[in-house]
Design an enzyme around this catalytic site. Structure first.
Site, mmCIF file in Angstrom:
data_model
loop_
_atom_site.group_PDB
_atom_site.id
_atom_site.type_symbol
_atom_site.label_atom_id
_atom_site.label_comp_id
_atom_site.label_asym_id
_atom_site.label_seq_id
_atom_site.Cartn_x
_atom_site.Cartn_y
_atom_site.Cartn_z
ATOM 1 N N SER B 48 0.877 -1.169 0.000
ATOM 2 C CA SER B 48 0.000 0.000 0.000
ATOM 3 C C SER B 48 0.912 1.215 0.000
ATOM 4 C CB SER B 48 -0.887 -0.035 1.246
ATOM 5 O OG SER B 48 -1.956 0.865 1.123
ATOM 6 N N GLU B 49 0.827 2.047 -1.045
ATOM 7 C CA GLU B 49 1.880 3.060 -1.207
ATOM 8 C C GLU B 49 1.870 4.137 -0.122
ATOM 9 O OE1 GLU B 49 -0.519 2.630 -3.563
ATOM 10 O OE2 GLU B 49 -1.014 4.521 -4.562
ATOM 11 N N ASN B 50 0.780 4.199 0.663
ATOM 12 C CA ASN B 50 0.811 5.148 1.777
ATOM 13 C C ASN B 50 1.635 4.649 2.945
ATOM 14 O OD1 ASN B 50 -1.406 3.290 1.889
ATOM 15 N ND2 ASN B 50 -2.246 4.429 3.616
ATOM 16 N N GLY B 51 2.240 3.458 2.812
ATOM 17 C CA GLY B 51 3.250 3.099 3.792
ATOM 18 C C GLY B 51 3.225 1.752 4.484
ATOM 19 N N SER B 90 8.489 3.769 1.079
ATOM 20 C CA SER B 90 7.433 3.157 0.290
ATOM 21 C C SER B 90 7.723 3.295 -1.199
ATOM 22 C CB SER B 90 6.089 3.815 0.621
ATOM 23 O OG SER B 90 5.043 3.142 -0.033
#
Lengths: 219, 219, 219, 219
Positions: B48-51, B90
């Site tokens: 999940s690219e938000n971390g 990320s």
């Protein structure tokens, strides 16, 4: 380690002057320093340049600063969840600079890390190229992206010791740690403030040397 | 074909592209549905690219965690063995080639593997978010989309909208076809359950090379 | 998350072939994977290019590989604590490339993060400039430093779960986390192996997706 | 003057340059001694480039921690409120201007603030370690060294040894003098307890500007 870093939210907001460049942590509102943002809205500081991943939602976190027209320029990767940002952009009220999320993160990190820039393959062949230097290495093209700094970074931590060491929780970490390194003044809003020594030095995510002031959050 | 049925076919077919142990980033919308159709015995790791990695299902009502969302803003869960990190890390993961596959939607995709999925000038300018980095960085870029938009082809000779990335798409999966992007051009590898070669050609602007071993999509 | 990553030290060493480029974590021996190094010495793999902060001491960690003449080229920031490295360099037996420590770290990180390079002020006006491109930004000169990759990274963790998530202890962290991102194959020597879920996802330092194999250490 | 006495004078005088709350990196050897003379009421935070802040005293015999050394390899302690990080972050801190002062020894230093302290061609080539980054990145660079080596001046018109960095030195503190590097040249600000202007001039190759308010060193 002798300075008392604890200040009130009113004191925090006093550091933020009209026209400043402000980084605010958070991703769609998660991990944003809401108490400080609300105080900023109340005080009406204006003409800010905002650096943030996104502008959240109209009634949430950073979004309120947009709705309240306190932002002169937005530098972000995404504004689609806040229609007011798009409206202000379209009508020429607010300048919006869109940056790929990874490039935004890396530019902020570069500022904190004392780099003159970084080369990324992201954006090659797109409008993101415009006005940027391209550098070829081993036959592959990269964009030279420059550091992104701020006067002030407003971040949010789950647990903060009195030294300013920050522990983040879950996906609320996002841009907070890198922003903490890239601004002249860093204020952290702490959900919980603990004594020095209560956060294991191995589990500190943002070292206290980056944090100038701590504001007690609401949770 | 009914829209819901089309989306289900696409998501199911995409799911079969993913291998055990793959690190995968799924875009918002249709791509997110892919997680529901991963075959038994196949374990993929969602980024999940938000971390974080180890993205789990959407939270049950009442069990939401205020600090845990996916990149689309939905409250989600993390699986045991997952890990949180900041946005710079990320995108180091994404841009650094540590994501095996990304699945994204498209407004347009063309013969050269160019992708446009982030803006329509004058209309929709939400920002690219993490898409540009994902498309450049992931080892395999799979476009998951309905074959046409309002009856008009989306697979073109050349994208007319601003690009997300140039020449990065590997595979296009629609309810009508599985199409591989190769140096020779677009190769039609599989036909959807209700599609003929003629259907696909009629709904595709780009030239198609018909694979020698053209198959029916197994879903 | 289904693969069993646990292997024996003999299996680990089998992945390392003559002539390969190997990164090894550690700072003056602290945080180095000693069990794997000892097995490498025993097996006598040779002509390796070593990337490490330093070459420790003649009888300690990485230093043993030097004394045993298994290294063709050393890329490090410091070799002063191991006189044998200096002797081999002076007598032309081993090639030594010295890199400022911060540049070494940043080059390794750049490789892991998919950057084409980074601009650093470090080394301007010194011999470190030689053969490198200089880029001027706002009147200030920077060196363009390129990514540094390896075939294999050998790292050491205090606590590792079966997924490969790593927790480091104290100053044993050093180069390990960045090396874990910059090699084709990553093997971690674990002082303690724990079940999945025993390391809090907020406290994972190296996410398991970077780790291919785990070797049980001696402590 | 006796060597031990000289070193003590230097360390004591350097200690007075450091301000409460300063983040300081002390080089190996004489600079490390500075920590013993920090005045009461002044709290400085020591950074150790191998990966932590809050460096405490050397470990007591029998209480060494195998995972905790300083950059010189000595077993040390960490103070409450300290934090560990990896080498990339450590040098982000250093290069990014987050270290207020670094104290380093020198082989040579010259009128332009050039520093040579990392190698003697053909003789001593230990590597620059973190020195090049520290000298470029720290806000204030203090050279702490004996005024001469075997009776020969070390403060020169122009360094003859390979540089560590060009034009970065701010202050030179020896047992004979405190000398500031300015755009006009080297300014003699203070005289050591047993030195006269003539002594200093006789032992300095570089030209010296005598400060209007030349003082005796207070130690």
């Amino acid at each position: 380690m002798s300075k008392n870093k604890l200040i009130s939210v009113e004191q925090a907001v006093d550091y933020i002057k009209d026209g400043m460049t402000v980084m605010i942590g958070g991703f769609l509102g998660v991990g944003s320093p809401n108490k400080i943002i609300d105080a900023l809205v109340k005080k009406g500081v204006k003409d800010l340049t905002l650096i943030a991943n996104d502008t959240a939602f109209p009634e949430v976190a950073i979004g309120k600063l947009i709705v309240n027209k306190q932002i002169k320029k937005v530098i972000a990767s995404h504004i689609g969840t806040n229609k007011e940002t798009g409206r202000q952009m379209t009508e020429g009220e607010t300048e919006v600079e869109l940056i790929p999320q990874g490039t935004l993160a890396e530019r902020i990190r570069a500022a904190g890390a004392g780099l003159g820039g970084i080369l990324t393959p992201t954006g090659i062949g797109t409008v993101v190229e415009e006005g940027k230097r391209k550098i070829e290495i081993d036959g592959k093209e990269y964009l030279l992206e420059l550091p992104l700094k701020a006067d002030i970074a407003l971040i949010k931590g789950a647990k903060v010791d009195k030294n300013g060491n920050v522990y983040y929780r879950n996906s609320a970490r996002n841009f907070n740690p890198i922003m903490a390194m890239a601004a002249d003044l860093v204020i952290v809003e702490a959900e919980e403030i603990v004594e020095i020594g209560e956060i294991d030095p191995n589990e500190v995510i943002t070292p206290g040397i980056f944090v100038d002031y701590i504001v007690r959050g609401d949770e | 074909m009914d829209k819901q049925r089309a989306r289900e076919i696409i998501a199911k077919r995409v799911a079969k592209e993913l291998k055990d142990g793959d690190v995968v980033n799924l875009g918002i919308g249709l791509p997110t549905m892919v997680a529901n159709y991963i075959p038994d015995g196949i374990d993929i790791i969602l980024q999940s690219e938000n971390g974080f990695i180890g993205l789990g299902p959407v939270s049950k009502s009442g069990e939401e965690d205020k600090d845990l969302i996916n990149a689309g803003g939905q409250p989600v869960t993390i699986k045991p063995g997952g890990a949180f990190f900041d946005s710079a890390t990320s995108f180091a993961i994404i841009r650094g080639g540590h994501v095996d596959a990304t699945v994204l939607g498209a407004l347009q995709v063309d013969e050269k593997g160019n992708l446009a999925n982030w803006m329509i000038p004058g209309k929709m300018v939400p920002g690219m978010g993490g898409a540009m980095d994902l498309v450049v960085g992931a080892k395999k870029v799979i476009i998951a989309m309905e074959h046409t938009a309002k009856g008009k082809p989306k697979i073109l000779k050349e994208c007319t909208l601003p690009l997300t990335a140039a020449g990065q798409v590997n595979l296009i999966i629609t309810e009508m076809a599985v199409i591989e992007v190769t140096e020779r051009g677009l190769v039609l590898k599989e036909l959807g359950p209700e599609a003929t070669i003629e259907d696909v050609k009629a709904n595709t602007e780009a030239d198609l090379i018909i694979a020698d071993d053209l198959k029916k999509m197994e879903i």
